[in-house]
Design an enzyme around this catalytic site. Structure first.
Site, PDB file in Angstrom:
ATOM      1  N   TYR A  50       0.817  -1.217   0.000  1.00 38.53           N
ATOM      2  CA  TYR A  50       0.000   0.000   0.000  1.00 38.53           C
ATOM      3  C   TYR A  50       0.853   1.271   0.000  1.00 38.53           C
ATOM      4  CZ  TYR A  50      -5.014  -0.942   0.464  1.00 38.53           C
ATOM      5  OH  TYR A  50      -6.319  -1.248   0.238  1.00 38.53           O
TER       6      TYR A  50
ATOM      7  N   LYS B 187       5.152 -14.108   5.228  1.00 40.06           N
ATOM      8  CA  LYS B 187       5.867 -14.909   4.223  1.00 40.06           C
ATOM      9  C   LYS B 187       7.357 -14.785   4.530  1.00 40.06           C
ATOM     10  CE  LYS B 187       5.722 -17.305   0.416  1.00 40.06           C
ATOM     11  NZ  LYS B 187       5.471 -18.743   0.530  1.00 40.06           N
TER      12      LYS B 187
ATOM     13  N   ASP C 213       0.901 -18.923   2.744  1.00 46.20           N
ATOM     14  CA  ASP C 213       0.328 -19.935   1.839  1.00 46.20           C
ATOM     15  C   ASP C 213      -0.274 -21.088   2.643  1.00 46.20           C
ATOM     16  OD1 ASP C 213       3.055 -19.930   2.362  1.00 46.20           O
ATOM     17  OD2 ASP C 213       3.532 -21.368   0.806  1.00 46.20           O
TER      18      ASP C 213
ATOM     19  N   ASP D 277      -5.142  -8.902   2.310  1.00 44.23           N
ATOM     20  CA  ASP D 277      -6.054  -8.753   1.177  1.00 44.23           C
ATOM     21  C   ASP D 277      -6.468 -10.135   0.667  1.00 44.23           C
ATOM     22  OD1 ASP D 277      -7.426  -7.033  -0.407  1.00 44.23           O
ATOM     23  OD2 ASP D 277      -5.822  -6.717  -1.854  1.00 44.23           O
TER      24      ASP D 277
END
Ligand code: NAP
Length: 420
Positions: free
Chosen positions: A161, A233, A287, A311
């Site tokens: 963002y 991640k 994931d 998101d």
């Protein structure tokens, strides 16, 4: 501040702020600024206002009433004044502290990436909070949608963002690539690819991570939730996503040591059983988390996520319990909060009185929760539930529910009002 351009009802009062707790202090006739929105905003926003007004009147016997104030923004504002996001709109949200917005078209070209992102960043609404839970009777693609009861705290001011990007082939991209190759020893961009490579940079900071995680943990503690999961991640991006995880644990250790325990401590020191009353802090790779919300749904209650992970995760989670017509949220900072549906302007349904107003209405219910107007919030939640159980729904749900009665947007609002 100059509010000449907007019309504020004489009876309206400004919401205050309790400096000690950071909580809003809400008068009986609070001014609530709102943006009607583009596209289906013209359908869903008036529907939301009607239902909220009816619920507030019923819950408090007329002793409380919202003084709604419309603010200019989006395509409608641009056509009228040449401004996509007038300063008065940002000033009014800042001044009145609690507001709600319909969806806004993302301008194409013209220097503004997204009005929603601009509102969140300018007002420093750093926590994009999205509850995802099942309402009995909703159509769902999974066998046990009722297992889903999570709330996502998604960082809303940095990561992707922050919007640091350069287009392939521009002098700026060329400069960055040369700097990376020549001065930073980056070999991942081959000479042959240099002219055809776009560049994006994502910053993740300690301060912004910690304040976001602080909100998530404070919520979990206040609501007696079992765990807070940091979703990252970090196996691939160690110094941004990995740092998000590490700073998240640090926040729990340093500011919530009496109320939290880490998953590692539970295993090493408590025989795998979390001590009673403590919130377990754990982390999952993004994931893996996308499959965990399907396969081990009940294991997760509160998630704290950097922007992009949030998101993806929130749409995937929402899909399990009714999709975009229902998905709702709020953008919450330290002093200001602006609530909004997750969906956009759905242009093909604009002005047709067809879209589902539930997502914006449930965002309004979150707003009532934020104002501690719990009785009105509860009335609406229950009434939406009854309308859905009665199969009185808008087109998006009717097409998935056998025997449903398809209602227009405004008729659904009336069906909810009838069930308050
Ligand atoms: P969208 O407006 O969310 O619509 C995508 C699809 O989702 C619709 O065609 C519809 O599906 C379904 N949907 C969305 N809202 C619904 C509702 N209230 N009731 C029932 N179904 C609903 O996404 P988009 O088409 O990608 O984006 C359109 C514009 O909105 C873009 O300019 C985008 O930038 C902007 N946007 C704004 C916001 C915001 O203001 N917060 C958020 C996202 C996007 P079916 O056609 O299958 O019925």
């Amino acid at each position: 501040m100059n509010f000449d351009r907007i019309s504020i009802p004489a009876h309206g009062q400004r919401i205050g702020l309790d400096e000690a707790t950071g909580r809003p202090v809400v008068p009986d006739q609070p001014v609530i600024p709102y943006i009607l929105g583009d596209g289906i905003g013209v359908d869903v926003t008036p529907a939301m206002i009607r239902v909220i007004d009816a619920a507030v009147a019923k819950a408090y016997d007329g002793a409380r009433r919202i003084a709604w104030v419309e603010l200019p923004a989006g395509e409608r504002s641009f056509q009228a004044t040449g401004e996509w996001l007038p300063q008065v709109t940002l000033d009014a949200f800042q001044h009145f502290r609690v507001g709600i917005k319909g969806p806004l078209t993302t301008p194409i070209g013209g220097g503004i990436r997204s009005l929603n992102v601009a509102i969140r960043q300018t007002l420093d609404l750093y926590a994009n909070v999205r509850p995802v839970y099942y309402i009995q009777g909703l159509p769902s693609p999974v066998r046990h949608p009722e297992h889903m009861d999570m709330i996502l705290f998604r960082e809303a001011t940095e990561d992707v963002y922050a919007g640091i990007e350069w287009q392939a082939g521009t002098p700026e991209a060329d400069k960055i690539i040369r700097f990376l190759r020549q001065e930073m020893g980056v070999t991942a961009i081959a000479e042959d690819d240099a002219a055809g490579t776009g560049i994006g940079i994502k910053p993740i900071s300690q301060r912004k991570t910690r304040r976001l995680v602080r909100k998530a943990i404070a919520y979990a503690v206040a609501k007696g939730k079992a765990s807070v999961t940091l979703v990252h991640k970090g196996n691939i991006m160690k110094f941004t996503e990995g740092a998000f995880r590490d700073w998240g644990y640090q926040e729990a250790r340093e500011n919530f040591s009496a109320q939290t325990v880490s998953e590692q401590e539970v295993a090493a020191q408590h025989g795998g059983q979390a001590p009673a009353g403590k919130v377990v802090i754990n982390d999952r790779i993004a994931d893996n988390m996308l499959q965990q919300i399907l396969t081990r749904t009940t294991d997760y209650q509160v998630l704290a996520l950097p922007n992009l992970n949030g998101d993806y995760l929130s749409d995937a989670a929402a899909a399990q319990v009714g999709g975009l017509g229902i998905a709702h949220g709020g953008n919450i900072g330290d002093e200001v909060a602006v609530f909004e549906a997750v969906h956009g302007t759905a242009p093909k349904y604009a002005g047709l009185d067809k879209a589902n107003p539930s997502a914006l209405l449930l965002s309004g219910v979150m707003m009532l929760d934020h104002m501690d107007w719990d009785d009105a919030a509860l009335l609406i939640r229950q009434a939406i539930g009854r309308a859905i159980t009665d199969k009185m729904v808008t087109y998006d749900l009717a097409r998935q529910l056998e025997g449903a009665t398809e209602l227009s947007c405004s008729a659904f609002a009336q069906a909810v009002i009838d069930r308050l």
